[in-house]
Design a protein around this motif. Structure first.
Motif, PDB file in Angstrom:
ATOM      1  N   SER A   7      -3.868   2.710  17.472  1.00 34.75           N
ATOM      2  CA  SER A   7      -3.743   3.295  16.130  1.00 34.75           C
ATOM      3  C   SER A   7      -2.304   3.681  15.830  1.00 34.75           C
ATOM      4  N   LEU A 106      -7.303  -0.849  17.193  1.00 30.46           N
ATOM      5  CA  LEU A 106      -6.147  -1.694  16.939  1.00 30.46           C
ATOM      6  C   LEU A 106      -4.900  -1.086  17.570  1.00 30.46           C
ATOM      7  N   CYS A 169      -9.449   1.716  10.767  1.00 29.51           N
ATOM      8  CA  CYS A 169      -8.144   1.919  10.141  1.00 29.51           C
ATOM      9  C   CYS A 169      -7.901   3.343   9.651  1.00 29.51           C
ATOM     10  N   TYR A 172      -5.612   4.945  12.027  1.00 31.54           N
ATOM     11  CA  TYR A 172      -4.275   4.390  12.272  1.00 31.54           C
ATOM     12  C   TYR A 172      -3.221   5.300  11.627  1.00 31.54           C
ATOM     13  N   GLU A 175      -1.768   4.994   7.883  1.00 35.46           N
ATOM     14  CA  GLU A 175      -2.335   3.768   7.326  1.00 35.46           C
ATOM     15  C   GLU A 175      -2.294   3.759   5.806  1.00 35.46           C
ATOM     16  N   CYS A 181      -3.057  -1.929   9.466  1.00 40.12           N
ATOM     17  CA  CYS A 181      -4.337  -2.129  10.147  1.00 40.12           C
ATOM     18  C   CYS A 181      -5.305  -2.909   9.261  1.00 40.12           C
TER      19      CYS A 181
END
Length: 235
Positions: A7, A106, A169, A172, A175, A181
């Motif tokens: 993230s 991620l 996401c 993240y 974000e 993401c």
């Protein structure tokens, strides 16, 4: 060779090429203490030795590798400047280190590493990717229009993807400011749809899928943190 974080904020994973193989030269996981869940802990896997990654082909349109480690078995999908990690066993427990860490999600660049030009480029590519996903999804529905069960399964899968992307996401780092993401997972979804369509029409395989599942191909990156298209990582 570039360090990526879960993230964009936790832990570090770094991939290196060793001939034709890929290895994790560094993997540090951040989690919670087993004895005191309100306290963070850190575990480094591999120590001085790199960790081998087993190639698993491209079942969903992007290259996939497996980390065969009993303490924390993981699979990594190679995206553009990022890795998507999944775990069949949930969070990894390291009793000797009194640590439990969840590596799924991620792994990408820090959330504060994107400048204004990169953000605008991500926005443009995200719009293109969203349109491409919609087009390929409609094609999949059209192909299955006479199969009610297949149509319902496809609709359910698409909804599940949207929910999963939002959940992944939202964690993240920053974000909402860059959308990195969202873009990478949308691209991955598009490749999965293309692969599904190509499987039923092998003679009409999408050129993008062909590139992603065959040999590496150069591509103009969307942003500095991006490294290479799915077909061949160049970390």
């Amino acid at each position: 060779g570039k360090p990526l974080s879960l993230s964009g904020a936790r832990g570090v994973v770094q991939v290196e090429k060793s001939g034709a193989d890929l290895r994790l030269s560094r993997l540090t996981l951040v989690g919670d203490k087993i004895s005191q869940p309100n306290q963070t802990c850190e575990v480094t896997m591999g120590d001085a030795d790199s960790l081998a990654l087993k190639p698993m082909g491209a079942p969903d349109g992007v290259q996939r590798y497996e980390l065969d480690a009993s303490a924390c078995p993981l699979q990594f999908d190679v995206l553009n400047g990022a890795l998507r990690a999944t775990s069949q066993n949930g969070a990894c427990a390291f009793p000797q280190a009194d640590c439990r860490a969840d590596a799924a999600g991620l792994w990408g660049p820090p959330g504060d590493s994107f400048d204004e030009a990169q953000v605008k480029s991500i926005e443009r590519e995200r719009t293109v990717s969203e349109k491409s996903v919609s087009a390929h999804f409609r094609s999949l529905l059209a192909k299955n229009k006479k199969d009610k069960a297949a149509t319902q399964a496809a609709v359910k899968e698409q909804a599940a993807f949207s929910a999963s992307r939002a959940q992944t996401c939202r964690d993240y780092d920053r974000e909402e400011a860059h959308g990195f993401c969202d873009l990478r997972l949308t691209e991955a979804r598009d490749y999965r749809l293309q692969t599904r369509l190509a499987a039923d029409n092998p003679g009409k395989q999408d050129k993008k899928v062909a590139k992603s599942t065959a040999k590496p191909a150069a591509r103009k990156p969307a942003a500095k943190p991006a490294t290479e298209q799915q077909g061949g990582p160049a970390f």
